[in-house]
Write an enzyme that holds these catalytic residues in place. Structure first.
Site, PDB file in Angstrom:
ATOM      1  N   ILE A 146      41.749  48.489  16.879  1.00  0.00           N
ATOM      2  CA  ILE A 146      40.327  48.750  16.636  1.00  0.00           C
ATOM      3  C   ILE A 146      40.078  48.292  15.197  1.00  0.00           C
ATOM      4  O   ILE A 146      40.832  48.632  14.286  1.00  0.00           O
ATOM      5  CB  ILE A 146      39.959  50.237  16.854  1.00  0.00           C
ATOM      6  N   SER A 147      39.046  47.479  15.002  1.00  0.00           N
ATOM      7  CA  SER A 147      38.828  46.856  13.695  1.00  0.00           C
ATOM      8  C   SER A 147      38.468  47.889  12.629  1.00  0.00           C
ATOM      9  O   SER A 147      38.020  48.997  12.926  1.00  0.00           O
ATOM     10  CB  SER A 147      37.693  45.836  13.790  1.00  0.00           C
ATOM     11  N   GLN A 148      38.655  47.459  11.373  1.00  0.00           N
ATOM     12  CA  GLN A 148      38.262  48.287  10.221  1.00  0.00           C
ATOM     13  C   GLN A 148      36.746  48.522  10.265  1.00  0.00           C
ATOM     14  O   GLN A 148      35.981  47.584  10.486  1.00  0.00           O
ATOM     15  CB  GLN A 148      38.645  47.528   8.954  1.00  0.00           C
ATOM     16  N   ARG A 151      33.577  57.410  16.329  1.00  0.00           N
ATOM     17  CA  ARG A 151      34.771  56.538  16.343  1.00  0.00           C
ATOM     18  C   ARG A 151      35.990  57.265  16.909  1.00  0.00           C
ATOM     19  O   ARG A 151      36.882  56.635  17.475  1.00  0.00           O
ATOM     20  CB  ARG A 151      35.051  56.000  14.927  1.00  0.00           C
TER      21      ARG A 151
END
Ligand code: SAH
Length: 225
Positions: A73-75, A47
Site C-alpha cells: 500500500i503506497s505511502q 486507511r
C-alpha cells in the site's frame, strides 16, 4: 521523535505529515499546498481498513506497508500527491492501474470520481473489490487483468493513474485519455527509483509531460513481450 511515531500516528498526524512533505517538495511538484478536497478525501478514508491487522497500529504512519503477494500500500503522501496531480473533479471518470488493496481507489471515490481499477494479481483484485463494496465505495469497479492494455470499453477517461513502475508510458493508456485528460505514472527501471510523471493529452494526441519527483514503486508487470 521519529522512533515514537508509530505509537501515536492518527489521521491528524498523517495529514500533518502529508502537508509537510507537500511543502518540502513544492518547488519540484508545483503543488506546495494540496487542495482542501484532496486533504478531505485523505481524511475521510479509513486507511486501517486497507492494511493487515498486524499493521493496524502503523496505518496512519506516512509510509508504505506490505499487503502480501509481494505488493504494498503506497505511502500516504504519494497517494495524496498523485491524486492532486490528477486534478479530479466530482463525476470524473478515472482509470487506475494497480488496485492493490484499493486504498487509492477509495481516495478517488471520496473525491466523487467514478473509478475503474485493474489489478493483475487476481486474489488482490477480489479482496479489494469486496473491501471497497463493504466500505460503501459504490463508484469503484475493480477487475482482474493487465492494466497495460487499459480498459478500452470504458474509455475515454478524464484521468489515468498508474500505481506501479512502468519502464515507459504504456501507449494504450495515452490512447484512452480524453483531450485535456491527465495521466500520472512512475516511469523508470523496476527495483530502483522512478520519476513520477504527469502527462496532459493535447488536441493533436501528443502529451505535454512534467517530471515531478523521484519515487519507488513495485514494478508494472504484464504487457506484450
Ligand atoms: N494503488 C495501491 C498501490 C498498489 S501497489 C494503493 O492504493 O496502495 C501496485 C499494484 O499494481 C500491485 O498490487 C500490483 O500487483 C499491481 N500491478 C502490477 N502490474 C500490473 C498490471 N500490468 N496491471 C494491473 N495491475 C498491476
Amino acid at each position: 521523535m521519529r522512533w515514537l511515531a508509530g505509537v501515536d500516528a492518527t489521521p491528524d498526524t498523517m495529514l500533518e505529515a502529508i502537508a509537510q512533505d507537500a511543502r518540502e517538495t513544492g518547488r519540484r511538484t508545483g503543488r506546495p499546498a494540496l487542495s482542501a478536497a484532496v486533504l478531505d478525501a485523505m481524511r475521510a478514508v479509513p486507511r486501517e481498513a486497507f492494511v493487515a491487522e498486524e499493521n493496524a497500529a502503523l496505518a496512519y504512519e506516512n509510509r508504505p506497508l506490505s499487503i502480501g503477494h509481494g505488493q504494498t500500500i503506497s505511502q500516504p503522501f504519494v497517494v495524496a500527491l498523485m491524486t492532486e496531480l490528477l486534478d479530479v473533479e466530482p463525476g470524473a471518470r478515472i482509470l487506475e492501474v494497480g488496485t492493490g488493496c484499493g486504498y487509492q481507489t477509495a481516495v478517488l471515490c471520496a473525491l466523487g470520481a467514478a473509478v475503474h481499477s485493474l489489478e493483475i494479481v487476481a486474489p488482490l483484485a477480489a479482496a479489494a473489490a469486496a473491501r471497497l463494496a463493504a466500505l460503501g465505495y459504490a463508484q469503484a469497479t475493480v477487475r482482474a487483468g493487465d492494466g497495460q492494455a487499459g480498459w478500452p470499453e470504458q474509455a475515454p477517461f478524464d484521468g489515468i493513474i498508474v500505481t506501479a513502475a512502468a519502464r515507459a508510458v504504456p501507449p494504450a493508456l495515452v490512447a484512452q485519455l480524453r483531450v485535456g485528460g491527465r495521466l500520472v505514472v512512475p516511469v523508470g527501471p523496476a527495483g530502483g527509483t522512478q520519476r513520477l510523471q504527469r502527462l496532459v493529452k493535447q488536441a493533436d494526441g501528443a502529451c505535454e509531460t512534467q517530471t515531478v519527483l523521484p519515487v519507488a514503486f513495485v514494478p508494472l508487470t504484464g504487457g506484450q513481450r
